[in-house]
Design a protein around this motif. Structure first.
Motif, PDB file in Angstrom:
ATOM      1  N   LEU A   1      30.987 159.625 -17.537  1.00 49.55           N
ATOM      2  CA  LEU A   1      29.714 160.445 -17.122  1.00 49.55           C
ATOM      3  C   LEU A   1      30.019 160.893 -15.686  1.00 49.55           C
ATOM      4  CD1 LEU A   1      26.910 158.001 -18.262  1.00 49.55           C
ATOM      5  CD2 LEU A   1      27.731 160.099 -19.413  1.00 49.55           C
ATOM      6  N   LYS A   2      30.595 160.510 -14.798  1.00 59.02           N
ATOM      7  CA  LYS A   2      30.874 160.726 -13.590  1.00 59.02           C
ATOM      8  C   LYS A   2      31.571 162.150 -13.502  1.00 59.02           C
ATOM      9  CE  LYS A   2      31.974 156.786 -11.145  1.00 59.02           C
ATOM     10  NZ  LYS A   2      32.969 155.875 -10.512  1.00 59.02           N
ATOM     11  N   GLU A   3      32.493 162.255 -14.477  1.00 56.82           N
ATOM     12  CA  GLU A   3      33.270 163.484 -14.478  1.00 56.82           C
ATOM     13  C   GLU A   3      32.397 164.545 -15.362  1.00 56.82           C
ATOM     14  OE1 GLU A   3      37.522 162.844 -16.456  1.00 56.82           O
ATOM     15  OE2 GLU A   3      36.186 161.569 -17.563  1.00 56.82           O
ATOM     16  N   GLY A   4      31.392 164.056 -16.049  1.00 57.95           N
ATOM     17  CA  GLY A   4      30.547 165.188 -16.599  1.00 57.95           C
ATOM     18  C   GLY A   4      31.104 166.196 -17.561  1.00 57.95           C
ATOM     19  N   ARG A   5      32.135 166.066 -18.073  1.00 56.48           N
ATOM     20  CA  ARG A   5      32.653 167.078 -18.856  1.00 56.48           C
ATOM     21  C   ARG A   5      32.677 166.999 -20.302  1.00 56.48           C
ATOM     22  NH1 ARG A   5      37.992 169.620 -16.334  1.00 56.48           N
ATOM     23  NH2 ARG A   5      37.679 170.687 -18.279  1.00 56.48           N
ATOM     24  N   THR A   6      32.286 165.890 -20.831  1.00 55.71           N
ATOM     25  CA  THR A   6      32.259 165.527 -22.392  1.00 55.71           C
ATOM     26  C   THR A   6      31.224 165.658 -22.910  1.00 55.71           C
ATOM     27  OG1 THR A   6      34.127 163.738 -21.812  1.00 55.71           O
ATOM     28  CG2 THR A   6      32.801 163.763 -23.774  1.00 55.71           C
TER      29      THR A   6
ATOM     30  N   GLN B   1       9.298 158.409 -27.164  1.00 61.33           N
ATOM     31  CA  GLN B   1       9.443 159.347 -28.347  1.00 61.33           C
ATOM     32  C   GLN B   1      10.610 160.230 -28.077  1.00 61.33           C
ATOM     33  OE1 GLN B   1       7.368 159.373 -31.328  1.00 61.33           O
ATOM     34  NE2 GLN B   1       7.128 157.572 -30.120  1.00 61.33           N
ATOM     35  N   GLU B   2      11.560 159.910 -27.400  1.00 61.18           N
ATOM     36  CA  GLU B   2      12.891 160.629 -27.067  1.00 61.18           C
ATOM     37  C   GLU B   2      13.792 160.167 -28.361  1.00 61.18           C
ATOM     38  OE1 GLU B   2      12.757 161.096 -22.352  1.00 61.18           O
ATOM     39  OE2 GLU B   2      13.541 159.322 -23.330  1.00 61.18           O
ATOM     40  N   ILE B   3      14.734 161.388 -28.890  1.00 55.40           N
ATOM     41  CA  ILE B   3      15.513 160.884 -29.735  1.00 55.40           C
ATOM     42  C   ILE B   3      16.917 160.337 -29.367  1.00 55.40           C
ATOM     43  CG2 ILE B   3      17.162 161.928 -31.401  1.00 55.40           C
ATOM     44  CD1 ILE B   3      14.801 163.139 -32.535  1.00 55.40           C
ATOM     45  N   GLY B   4      17.442 159.462 -29.700  1.00 50.37           N
ATOM     46  CA  GLY B   4      18.712 158.748 -29.340  1.00 50.37           C
ATOM     47  C   GLY B   4      19.247 158.194 -30.608  1.00 50.37           C
ATOM     48  N   PHE B   5      20.155 157.293 -30.354  1.00 46.17           N
ATOM     49  CA  PHE B   5      20.792 156.640 -31.544  1.00 46.17           C
ATOM     50  C   PHE B   5      21.119 154.979 -31.153  1.00 46.17           C
ATOM     51  CE2 PHE B   5      22.801 160.831 -30.706  1.00 46.17           C
ATOM     52  CZ  PHE B   5      22.577 161.378 -31.907  1.00 46.17           C
ATOM     53  N   LYS B   6      20.862 154.443 -32.209  1.00 43.55           N
ATOM     54  CA  LYS B   6      21.275 152.936 -32.295  1.00 43.55           C
ATOM     55  C   LYS B   6      22.735 152.826 -32.622  1.00 43.55           C
ATOM     56  CE  LYS B   6      19.019 149.500 -34.104  1.00 43.55           C
ATOM     57  NZ  LYS B   6      18.554 148.563 -35.098  1.00 43.55           N
TER      58      LYS B   6
ATOM     59  N   LYS C   1      24.899 149.385 -28.852  1.00 41.05           N
ATOM     60  CA  LYS C   1      23.987 150.071 -27.948  1.00 41.05           C
ATOM     61  C   LYS C   1      22.689 150.206 -28.620  1.00 41.05           C
ATOM     62  CE  LYS C   1      23.884 152.986 -23.744  1.00 41.05           C
ATOM     63  NZ  LYS C   1      23.824 151.605 -23.062  1.00 41.05           N
ATOM     64  N   GLU C   2      21.638 149.655 -28.147  1.00 42.54           N
ATOM     65  CA  GLU C   2      20.439 149.684 -28.826  1.00 42.54           C
ATOM     66  C   GLU C   2      19.816 151.099 -28.729  1.00 42.54           C
ATOM     67  OE1 GLU C   2      18.415 147.973 -30.970  1.00 42.54           O
ATOM     68  OE2 GLU C   2      19.346 146.175 -30.718  1.00 42.54           O
ATOM     69  N   PHE C   3      19.893 151.860 -27.619  1.00 39.15           N
ATOM     70  CA  PHE C   3      19.326 153.260 -27.332  1.00 39.15           C
ATOM     71  C   PHE C   3      20.420 154.028 -26.633  1.00 39.15           C
ATOM     72  CE2 PHE C   3      16.991 156.633 -25.843  1.00 39.15           C
ATOM     73  CZ  PHE C   3      16.252 157.178 -26.894  1.00 39.15           C
ATOM     74  N   LEU C   4      21.112 154.937 -27.158  1.00 38.04           N
ATOM     75  CA  LEU C   4      21.982 156.074 -26.684  1.00 38.04           C
ATOM     76  C   LEU C   4      21.142 157.326 -26.587  1.00 38.04           C
ATOM     77  CD1 LEU C   4      24.881 156.771 -25.058  1.00 38.04           C
ATOM     78  CD2 LEU C   4      25.303 157.388 -27.796  1.00 38.04           C
ATOM     79  N   PRO C   5      20.839 157.501 -25.465  1.00 37.76           N
ATOM     80  CA  PRO C   5      20.201 159.078 -25.334  1.00 37.76           C
ATOM     81  C   PRO C   5      20.978 160.283 -25.953  1.00 37.76           C
ATOM     82  CG  PRO C   5      20.104 157.970 -23.161  1.00 37.76           C
ATOM     83  CD  PRO C   5      21.052 157.021 -24.043  1.00 37.76           C
ATOM     84  N   GLU C   6      20.433 160.770 -26.652  1.00 36.10           N
ATOM     85  CA  GLU C   6      20.767 162.050 -27.598  1.00 36.10           C
ATOM     86  C   GLU C   6      21.858 162.767 -26.953  1.00 36.10           C
ATOM     87  OE1 GLU C   6      17.900 165.029 -28.079  1.00 36.10           O
ATOM     88  OE2 GLU C   6      18.876 165.873 -29.721  1.00 36.10           O
ATOM     89  N   LYS C   7      21.739 163.054 -25.568  1.00 39.30           N
ATOM     90  CA  LYS C   7      22.513 163.943 -24.899  1.00 39.30           C
ATOM     91  C   LYS C   7      23.944 163.232 -24.634  1.00 39.30           C
ATOM     92  CE  LYS C   7      20.529 163.018 -20.396  1.00 39.30           C
ATOM     93  NZ  LYS C   7      19.843 163.404 -19.263  1.00 39.30           N
ATOM     94  N   HIS C   8      23.996 162.143 -24.728  1.00 42.50           N
ATOM     95  CA  HIS C   8      25.354 161.364 -24.399  1.00 42.50           C
ATOM     96  C   HIS C   8      26.013 160.861 -25.357  1.00 42.50           C
ATOM     97  CE1 HIS C   8      24.315 161.574 -20.179  1.00 42.50           C
ATOM     98  NE2 HIS C   8      23.067 160.788 -20.155  1.00 42.50           N
ATOM     99  N   LEU C   9      25.954 161.457 -26.659  1.00 42.21           N
ATOM    100  CA  LEU C   9      26.482 161.171 -27.893  1.00 42.21           C
ATOM    101  C   LEU C   9      28.066 160.998 -27.584  1.00 42.21           C
ATOM    102  CD1 LEU C   9      26.707 160.316 -30.965  1.00 42.21           C
ATOM    103  CD2 LEU C   9      26.324 162.951 -31.572  1.00 42.21           C
TER     104      LEU C   9
END
Ligand code: SF4
Lengths: 550, 106, 136
Positions: free
Chosen positions: A275-280, A195-200, A218-226
């Motif tokens: 993601l490694k940089e973690g700044r976006t 039940q977590e929100i994400g994006f197709k 991508k079938e499921f991109l977690p919300e926080k990584h938009l």
């Protein structure tokens, strides 16, 4: 609705200052036209057939009554008393003077509006479902995410000179009203098993010369990584997208040529690095602060009039017709969203006068909590109407000529400006739309025909999305004469399909007859309550060809 | 001055291309965006005042003297027909450009 | 951005990288170059922005020069993706580019230099690393 904070205001002010200085340098001759053109384009200023055209963004299609009043004011003061709503949730003015544009932008900034990135090879206005936030079966309101994208893409230093323009659309509903499959990136809000929100995420859809339905990357991109994922897609496109041929420069061609698997691998690899940089990706609190602007409003209703919706509906058949076609289910009981058609008979699709704008603004204050939506079908929506207010609203809309009961019907035609305004056009679109609407101008006949989406573009750029009209019409130039190709079977929603050309083109008179013949045939072929598109999908092109070309 | 645009078909108006067409030079005024035509000694709003020539290049080079600071932009040569002493652009596009959108906002 | 340079000549030893290179993998050789020139064949061709971004991410510390069809009104963008200099033989308007560099105090993206993005400023307690937006 989103409300600017001091940072947003500051950025807008600085941008106006900058544009002002660019216009000034151009007027004095310090900047050449060649240097200035891309700069003005970055701010939505085109030179069209007759004059300059200014395109103003309505981010994800949501705006307020005050913003509408500003549109009216600008139409009156700097233009010719009207404006034009486009298929990308923008409004365009057809006659502004270049010398007035910096002032117009200042006026717009007062109500948090701008023309930033409404043209040029950059990330354009992110469009969204017009029923966002109120649609009955919606998973989540997409507008907060659209606002996150708006901020991130505003003056993004790396993505301002992409191979070509870049359009993103987002919806929070499985029923797609935002045509996400025909955008460079389409986002659909989904939930995973927990039940977590994400994006197709879909990529590489588009219309124009090469219409393509977007593919899921991508079938499921977690919300926080938009944002990190968007950045990865954009970077790969910026570096690898073709720049040798304007018509092959959109991301859809890159995806087609490299194949979705390869492209996905490239994107995923880049995404890992980001993601490694973690700044976006936005820090959670920053994301929440933006999303908070889009929580449901308080529906504490004070009743404008004392009508009873059901009684009025039963008593007045014209009202009932309007309700049947233009009203949409709402999340909240006793509330509705309602489409205000900008396709009155003899009108120009998407056009609206300053007086009508003012009228709409007052009515929105009265019965839509001051909020209005612009749709990609060139209509408006009042998203928060108490049902018992609908009769009074309808009557008031009638007074300003905006109570046309035709949403989704054959006369609710999308038409681009075409040769009447657009420098790129091959043929006129507006008169064709008007004549078709005229031809079918009988409420009973329209109702009999049912849902039928006609879309008319004046050239292959497909601003009116003709490929995805149930019936699509494309203006072509036949040795200096306006001619029209007919297309059948397109659809912009979740059952996306691209229309097929019937055959040889028609002249301006014939095309109206051709549409009528097509519709008449459908009526004889249809089974049960089939819509035009269903019948077409069942019987195919052959019988239509037969009746059109014999 | 407006020239009535035939409602349709437009087919009758378009003649077979001859080799030599009278050309006029059109542009937009930088400040206002208004459509203008080169007169030979400046710019006018009326096509009626436009200088005609069979030689487009010479029109363009003459016009250079009247484009200080590139204050006229989007220069384009258009083919012109003469009909009962009226100048009429050959293409639908230029006809509409001359007389405004063929539909009127009501 | 104070030390953003406008160069009239190019160091012969500067390493040129064509903008058709995606720079997915960057060799140690490249990273140790003293200066690197990235090319804008036309100012509309924005590939070098992403190249610059990748070079800085890989840890390139030398001078990064934007060359080709570079324009004063674009100075801010060059700087924000990691360029440290512009090379232009043309009459480059330094005043315009200086304005451009300093015009915006705040950005929706963090950048190559260590400044904070708007998201960070909205929440003063957020670490700079998490500032979000990520032009860099
Ligand atoms: S489809 Fe063509 S004619 Fe119509 S507005 Fe777009 S570019 Fe102009």
């Amino acid at each position: 609705m989103y409300q600017y904070d001091a940072f947003d205001h500051e950025i807008l002010q600085k941008r106006i200052e900058e544009f002002k200085s660019q216009v000034k340098r151009r007027l004095s001759g310090e900047l050449s036209e060649e240097e200035f053109k891309p700069l003005r384009l970055m701010n939505g200023v085109y030179l069209q057939l007759h004059a300059y055209m200014l395109r103003i963004a309505i981010p994800y299609g949501t705006f307020s009554s005050d913003q509408m009043r500003k549109f009216a004011h600008i139409a009156r003061k700097y233009d010719r008393g009207y404006g034009h709503f486009t298929t990308r949730q923008n409004i365009q003015y057809n006659w502004p003077r270049l010398t007035d544009i910096p002032t117009i932008l200042e006026e717009l900034a007062e109500v948090e509006l701008h023309a930033i990135q409404t043209s040029g090879n950059c990330i354009r206005n992110t469009t969204a479902d017009q029923l966002a936030g109120v649609a009955k079966h919606e998973i989540a309101d997409p507008r907060g995410y659209a606002e996150i994208i708006r901020q991130w893409s505003t003056f993004h230093p790396e993505f301002t000179y992409l191979p070509r323009k870049f359009k993103i659309a987002i919806t929070g509903d499985t029923h797609d009203r935002a045509a996400i499959r025909f955008h460079d990136i389409g986002l659909e809000i989904v939930k995973n098993k927990s039940q977590e929100i994400g994006f197709k995420v879909l990529v590489g859809g588009g219309l124009g010369r090469t219409p393509i339905i977007g593919t899921v990357i991508k079938e499921f991109l977690p919300e926080k990584h938009l944002l990190s994922y968007l950045e990865a897609i954009l970077r790969a496109y910026n570096l690898d997208g073709r720049r040798d041929n304007k018509y092959k420069a959109r991301i859809k061609i890159l995806v087609q040529e490299t194949g979705i698997e390869t492209y996905r691998t490239t994107v995923e690899q880049e995404w890992k690095e980001i993601l490694k940089e973690g700044r976006t990706d936005l820090p959670l609190n920053a994301q929440i602060r933006i999303l908070e602007h889009f929580t449901l409003p308080k529906y504490s209703h004070k009743g404008v009039t004392s009508y009873n919706f059901s009684d009025f509906y039963a008593a007045d058949s014209d009202f009932a017709r309007w309700i049947n076609h233009n009203m949409h289910d709402h999340k909240i009981e006793n509330y509705a969203a309602v489409t205000i058609s900008l396709k009155p008979l003899k009108g120009i699709p998407g056009d609206i006068s300053a007086e009508q704008m003012d009228g709409i603004a007052s009515l929105a204050d009265l019965c839509s909590l001051g909020e209005i939506r612009a749709t990609h079908e060139q209509n408006l929506v009042f998203p928060h109407v108490f049902k018992d207010d609908l009769p009074a609203l309808w009557r008031d809309l009638e007074k300003i000529g905006l109570a046309t009961a035709n949403h989704g019907l054959i006369s609710d035609i999308i038409a681009c400006p075409g040769l009447d305004y657009c420098a790129l056009a091959n043929a006129r679109s507006i008169p064709i739309a008007q004549e078709i609407a005229q031809r079918f101008d009988d409420p009973e006949r329209m109702e009999e025909i049912g849902e039928l989406k006609i879309k008319v573009s004046g050239c292959i750029n497909a601003c009116a999305h003709h490929h995805v009209g149930h019936i699509g019409i494309l203006g072509v130039d036949k040795k200096g004469v306006e001619a029209y190709q007919l297309m059948l079977g397109g659809s912009a929603d979740e059952k996306a399909s691209i229309g097929k050309i019937t055959g040889a083109s028609f002249d301006a008179e014939e095309i109206i007859d051709a549409v009528e013949a097509t519709v008449d045939l459908y009526l004889t072929l249809r089974q049960d309550n089939e819509r035009f598109i269903d019948t077409y999908n069942r019987v195919g092109m052959a019988p239509f060809k037969e009746v059109l070309y014999g | 001055m407006t020239i009535a645009i035939p409602k349709r078909p437009l087919r009758r108006r378009v003649k077979k291309e001859k080799k030599n067409y009278n050309l006029a030079l059109t542009a937009n005024h930088l400040f206002s965006g208004k459509v203008v035509y080169f007169t030979g000694s400046g710019w006018a709003n009326l096509l009626h005042d436009a200088a005609l020539s069979l030689d487009g290049d010479s029109l363009i080079s003459q016009a250079q003297n009247y484009i200080k600071n590139e204050s006229f932009v989007g220069l384009e040569l258009i083919k012109i027909d003469k009909l009962y002493n009226q100048l009429i652009p050959l293409t639908t596009k230029e006809k509409i450009r001359l007389s405004g959108p063929s539909i009127i906002y009501n | 951005m104070d030390n953003f340079l406008i160069l009239k000549t190019l160091d012969k030893a500067a390493r040129r990288i064509e903008n058709t290179e995606a720079l997915e993998n960057i060799s140690g050789d490249i990273l140790s170059s003293k200066s690197i020139v990235l090319n804008f064949p036309s100012f509309m061709d924005g590939r070098a922005y992403s190249q610059a971004r990748r070079l800085r991410r890989a840890g390139y510390k030398g001078t990064l020069i934007a060359a080709g069809d570079v324009r004063a009104d674009q100075a801010r963008q060059y700087a924000r993706v990691g360029f440290s200099a512009i090379f232009s033989k043309n009459n480059f308007d330094g005043a315009i580019s200086q304005n451009d560099l300093t015009r915006f105090t705040d950005h929706y993206q963090s950048s190559a230099s260590d400044e904070q993005s708007i998201y960070h400023k909205r929440f003063p307690n957020t670490a700079a690393k998490e500032s979000g937006g990520g032009a860099f």
